[in-house]
Design a protein around this motif. Sequence first.
Motif, PDB file in Angstrom:
ATOM      1  N   ALA A  48      22.215 -19.727  73.809  1.00 25.07           N
ATOM      2  CA  ALA A  48      23.137 -18.773  73.275  1.00 25.07           C
ATOM      3  C   ALA A  48      23.960 -18.627  74.248  1.00 25.07           C
ATOM      4  O   ALA A  48      24.950 -17.582  73.874  1.00 25.07           O
ATOM      5  N   ASN A  49      23.868 -19.069  75.314  1.00 21.95           N
ATOM      6  CA  ASN A  49      24.817 -18.601  76.511  1.00 21.95           C
ATOM      7  C   ASN A  49      26.340 -18.861  75.807  1.00 21.95           C
ATOM      8  O   ASN A  49      26.745 -19.802  75.197  1.00 21.95           O
ATOM      9  N   GLU A  50      27.178 -17.801  76.202  1.00 22.38           N
ATOM     10  CA  GLU A  50      28.615 -17.848  75.970  1.00 22.38           C
ATOM     11  C   GLU A  50      29.019 -17.252  74.533  1.00 22.38           C
ATOM     12  O   GLU A  50      30.020 -17.059  74.287  1.00 22.38           O
ATOM     13  N   LYS A  51      27.773 -17.247  73.798  1.00 25.07           N
ATOM     14  CA  LYS A  51      28.216 -16.772  72.593  1.00 25.07           C
ATOM     15  C   LYS A  51      28.415 -15.231  72.303  1.00 25.07           C
ATOM     16  O   LYS A  51      27.591 -14.666  72.870  1.00 25.07           O
ATOM     17  N   LEU A  52      29.518 -14.888  72.016  1.00 21.79           N
ATOM     18  CA  LEU A  52      30.074 -13.401  72.068  1.00 21.79           C
ATOM     19  C   LEU A  52      29.602 -12.677  70.620  1.00 21.79           C
ATOM     20  O   LEU A  52      30.075 -13.373  69.560  1.00 21.79           O
ATOM     21  N   PHE A  99      30.621  -9.611  68.796  1.00 15.19           N
ATOM     22  CA  PHE A  99      31.828  -8.705  68.674  1.00 15.19           C
ATOM     23  C   PHE A  99      31.232  -7.351  67.859  1.00 15.19           C
ATOM     24  O   PHE A  99      30.660  -7.660  66.632  1.00 15.19           O
ATOM     25  N   TYR A 126      35.708 -18.942  65.664  1.00 12.14           N
ATOM     26  CA  TYR A 126      35.412 -17.468  65.321  1.00 12.14           C
ATOM     27  C   TYR A 126      36.327 -17.366  64.031  1.00 12.14           C
ATOM     28  O   TYR A 126      37.362 -17.767  63.889  1.00 12.14           O
ATOM     29  N   LEU A 144      34.919 -10.179  65.234  1.00 15.06           N
ATOM     30  CA  LEU A 144      34.982 -11.587  65.041  1.00 15.06           C
ATOM     31  C   LEU A 144      33.699 -11.918  64.898  1.00 15.06           C
ATOM     32  O   LEU A 144      32.716 -11.490  65.798  1.00 15.06           O
ATOM     33  N   LYS A 183      29.912 -23.630  67.554  1.00 14.47           N
ATOM     34  CA  LYS A 183      29.940 -23.998  68.906  1.00 14.47           C
ATOM     35  C   LYS A 183      29.705 -25.015  69.470  1.00 14.47           C
ATOM     36  O   LYS A 183      28.740 -25.776  68.984  1.00 14.47           O
TER      37      LYS A 183
END
Lengths: 118, 114
Positions: free
Chosen positions: A103-107, A109, B36, B44, B49
């Motif tokens: 899940a690294n880098e998954k932002l 929001f 996104y 977002l 990915k």
Amino acid sequence: DTEVTQTPKHLVMGMTNKKSLKCEQHMGHRAMYWYKQKAKKPPELMFVYSYEKLSINESVPSRFSPECPNSSLLNLHLHALQPEDSALYLCASSLPRGTSDPANEKLFFGSGTQLSVL
Amino acid sequence: AQSVTQLDSHVSVSEGTPVLLRCNYSSSYSPSLFWYVQHPNKGLQLLLKYTSAATLVKGINGFEAEFKKSETSFHLTKPSAHMSDAAEYFCVVSSPGNTGKLIFGQGTTLQVKP
């Protein structure tokens, strides 16, 4: 809990006011971000905190002051803003880069605070 | 330097027809690429990915994207559009190093007509 919660959802302030935006997450993320988004534009990175330390400041004017009191909270203190600062302010969180996790880098929001400066 | 170009600022489709949102990237290394989605007045949400494990990436809500290194593309597709797909879509590449910075494309507005 996979949410990033931002308050308030809407904020109207005068140019002499002092206000704060708040962001909270309980996913154990140790990287938190502030983005600014103008209408019909992509988000622009403002600040990154990693392990509660400021790691990136994208040359943001000093009238914006970030604070990370603990690993779950991120604040953005506003003072003497200009009308051109009116925008949607988005908070995000993630596992920090380098973490050996898919899940690294998954932002994640938040829904943002719509700020209007009069 | 990394960059992302979304080739269409606006795409209009009819409900039930396929969706294609185009994205080209430029990167001097093997990139991480994302799509996104942003619904009106919302934050977002990550659709999918790519991180070199597989060139065809499946995401949420029936979306998928194919990484084509030879074409430096990462186009987003969906076989059948739904009215709820109407939103702004951003193609994103991560910057190298341990910075946590993302580089956003300019966005594509997807309109879905009944």
